[in-house]
Design a protein around this motif. Sequence first.
Motif, PDB file in Angstrom:
ATOM      1  N   TYR A  45      44.496  38.983  50.992  1.00  0.00           N
ATOM      2  CA  TYR A  45      43.096  38.780  50.587  1.00  0.00           C
ATOM      3  C   TYR A  45      42.526  40.021  49.910  1.00  0.00           C
ATOM      4  CZ  TYR A  45      42.889  34.276  52.900  1.00  0.00           C
ATOM      5  OH  TYR A  45      43.115  32.967  53.244  1.00  0.00           O
ATOM      6  N   ALA A  46      42.965  41.203  50.337  1.00  0.00           N
ATOM      7  CA  ALA A  46      42.495  42.429  49.688  1.00  0.00           C
ATOM      8  C   ALA A  46      42.990  42.510  48.253  1.00  0.00           C
ATOM      9  CB  ALA A  46      42.971  43.648  50.475  1.00  0.00           C
ATOM     10  N   ALA A  47      44.188  42.009  48.028  1.00  0.00           N
ATOM     11  CA  ALA A  47      44.784  42.090  46.696  1.00  0.00           C
ATOM     12  C   ALA A  47      44.304  40.974  45.775  1.00  0.00           C
ATOM     13  CB  ALA A  47      46.302  42.054  46.811  1.00  0.00           C
ATOM     14  N   PHE A  48      44.113  39.773  46.327  1.00  0.00           N
ATOM     15  CA  PHE A  48      43.852  38.612  45.471  1.00  0.00           C
ATOM     16  C   PHE A  48      42.570  37.848  45.805  1.00  0.00           C
ATOM     17  CE2 PHE A  48      48.497  39.267  45.519  1.00  0.00           C
ATOM     18  CZ  PHE A  48      48.717  39.428  44.163  1.00  0.00           C
ATOM     19  N   GLN A  49      41.822  38.288  46.800  1.00  0.00           N
ATOM     20  CA  GLN A  49      40.534  37.709  47.184  1.00  0.00           C
ATOM     21  C   GLN A  49      40.620  36.350  47.900  1.00  0.00           C
ATOM     22  OE1 GLN A  49      40.511  39.306  43.764  1.00  0.00           O
ATOM     23  NE2 GLN A  49      40.162  40.952  45.223  1.00  0.00           N
ATOM     24  N   SER A  50      41.407  35.423  47.376  1.00  0.00           N
ATOM     25  CA  SER A  50      41.484  34.101  47.992  1.00  0.00           C
ATOM     26  C   SER A  50      42.759  33.398  47.527  1.00  0.00           C
ATOM     27  CB  SER A  50      40.271  33.247  47.600  1.00  0.00           C
ATOM     28  OG  SER A  50      40.299  32.953  46.206  1.00  0.00           O
ATOM     29  N   LYS A  51      43.104  32.343  48.228  1.00  0.00           N
ATOM     30  CA  LYS A  51      44.261  31.536  47.838  1.00  0.00           C
ATOM     31  C   LYS A  51      44.025  30.933  46.454  1.00  0.00           C
ATOM     32  CE  LYS A  51      46.626  27.220  49.009  1.00  0.00           C
ATOM     33  NZ  LYS A  51      46.701  26.070  49.930  1.00  0.00           N
ATOM     34  N   GLU A  52      42.811  30.465  46.209  1.00  0.00           N
ATOM     35  CA  GLU A  52      42.494  29.866  44.916  1.00  0.00           C
ATOM     36  C   GLU A  52      42.641  30.882  43.783  1.00  0.00           C
ATOM     37  OE1 GLU A  52      38.679  27.854  42.609  1.00  0.00           O
ATOM     38  OE2 GLU A  52      38.936  27.499  44.754  1.00  0.00           O
ATOM     39  N   ALA A  53      42.139  32.098  44.008  1.00  0.00           N
ATOM     40  CA  ALA A  53      42.236  33.130  42.980  1.00  0.00           C
ATOM     41  C   ALA A  53      43.701  33.512  42.737  1.00  0.00           C
ATOM     42  CB  ALA A  53      41.434  34.358  43.387  1.00  0.00           C
ATOM     43  N   LEU A  54      44.494  33.548  43.801  1.00  0.00           N
ATOM     44  CA  LEU A  54      45.910  33.863  43.672  1.00  0.00           C
ATOM     45  C   LEU A  54      46.618  32.773  42.879  1.00  0.00           C
ATOM     46  CD1 LEU A  54      48.485  35.427  44.261  1.00  0.00           C
ATOM     47  CD2 LEU A  54      48.510  34.416  46.558  1.00  0.00           C
ATOM     48  N   PHE A  55      46.303  31.519  43.188  1.00  0.00           N
ATOM     49  CA  PHE A  55      46.909  30.416  42.451  1.00  0.00           C
ATOM     50  C   PHE A  55      46.528  30.484  40.976  1.00  0.00           C
ATOM     51  CE2 PHE A  55      46.796  26.127  40.680  1.00  0.00           C
ATOM     52  CZ  PHE A  55      48.090  25.696  40.947  1.00  0.00           C
ATOM     53  N   HIS A  56      45.274  30.806  40.706  1.00  0.00           N
ATOM     54  CA  HIS A  56      44.789  30.902  39.331  1.00  0.00           C
ATOM     55  C   HIS A  56      45.603  31.953  38.568  1.00  0.00           C
ATOM     56  CE1 HIS A  56      42.169  30.880  35.922  1.00  0.00           C
ATOM     57  NE2 HIS A  56      41.247  30.151  36.516  1.00  0.00           N
ATOM     58  N   GLU A  57      45.835  33.096  39.184  1.00  0.00           N
ATOM     59  CA  GLU A  57      46.617  34.145  38.535  1.00  0.00           C
ATOM     60  C   GLU A  57      48.073  33.716  38.348  1.00  0.00           C
ATOM     61  OE1 GLU A  57      46.335  38.335  39.221  1.00  0.00           O
ATOM     62  OE2 GLU A  57      44.544  38.084  40.472  1.00  0.00           O
ATOM     63  N   ALA A  58      48.610  33.031  39.348  1.00  0.00           N
ATOM     64  CA  ALA A  58      49.992  32.563  39.254  1.00  0.00           C
ATOM     65  C   ALA A  58      50.131  31.532  38.134  1.00  0.00           C
ATOM     66  CB  ALA A  58      50.431  31.954  40.583  1.00  0.00           C
ATOM     67  N   LEU A  59      49.146  30.664  38.006  1.00  0.00           N
ATOM     68  CA  LEU A  59      49.145  29.660  36.941  1.00  0.00           C
ATOM     69  C   LEU A  59      49.058  30.337  35.573  1.00  0.00           C
ATOM     70  CD1 LEU A  59      49.069  26.494  36.673  1.00  0.00           C
ATOM     71  CD2 LEU A  59      46.603  26.768  36.334  1.00  0.00           C
ATOM     72  N   ASP A  60      48.204  31.351  35.476  1.00  0.00           N
ATOM     73  CA  ASP A  60      48.082  32.102  34.222  1.00  0.00           C
ATOM     74  C   ASP A  60      49.410  32.763  33.850  1.00  0.00           C
ATOM     75  OD1 ASP A  60      45.434  31.409  34.022  1.00  0.00           O
ATOM     76  OD2 ASP A  60      44.650  33.348  34.666  1.00  0.00           O
ATOM     77  N   LEU A  61      50.113  33.277  34.858  1.00  0.00           N
ATOM     78  CA  LEU A  61      51.399  33.928  34.609  1.00  0.00           C
ATOM     79  C   LEU A  61      52.403  32.920  34.066  1.00  0.00           C
ATOM     80  CD1 LEU A  61      53.271  36.409  34.847  1.00  0.00           C
ATOM     81  CD2 LEU A  61      53.724  35.714  37.218  1.00  0.00           C
TER      82      LEU A  61
END
Length: 199
Positions: A45-61
Amino acid sequence: MPRDPSYDREAALQSAMNLFWVKGYNATSLKDLEAALKMRPGSIYAAFQSKEALFHEALDLYAGRMEAELSATIANATSPLAALRGYLVSLGGLEPCEKPSTACMLVKSLLEIQTDSPALRGAVLNHLEKVRQHLTQAFVNAQAFGEIPAESDPERLAQRMQTYIFGLKIQAQRETDPVAMQRLADDLSQEIASLARAA
């Protein structure tokens, strides 16, 4: 909680992308992410804020890599139409290599994420639109090279091509015969060439 000492954002994001690609957004739990990223919950959570935000970044990648590959294929082509046909044929292989899934993460995400998650669904749709724009440009280039008639509709051809691309990626998830899969990809490449000439 502070980040884990071994934290590597790029590696963590790659692991998250692979996990979401295989399991999907909803089926991926925090425990799954902890194991895949080798990070504690607080560090995630410190690195990516939330599961949704992490998924968003993974999708962008994922989408960024796909878009870059497609863009390079088109930009470097002396024959845009041949490049598109070659791209379709290249999708006919069943060997996953380093990829965790032969299916397309964008398509899987579109089918999974409904309107109750508008931000994530919007991100998926935005990436799909970018792919369509790259394909449209390829057909515009093909017109400029005299490969297809001047009166052709590049946007319509791009929509058809996009259907073929994502259809092949879905078929690759269920097909077990490499020869049949490659034959299908070749058939579709021939069809897009015929459509382009007739458009």
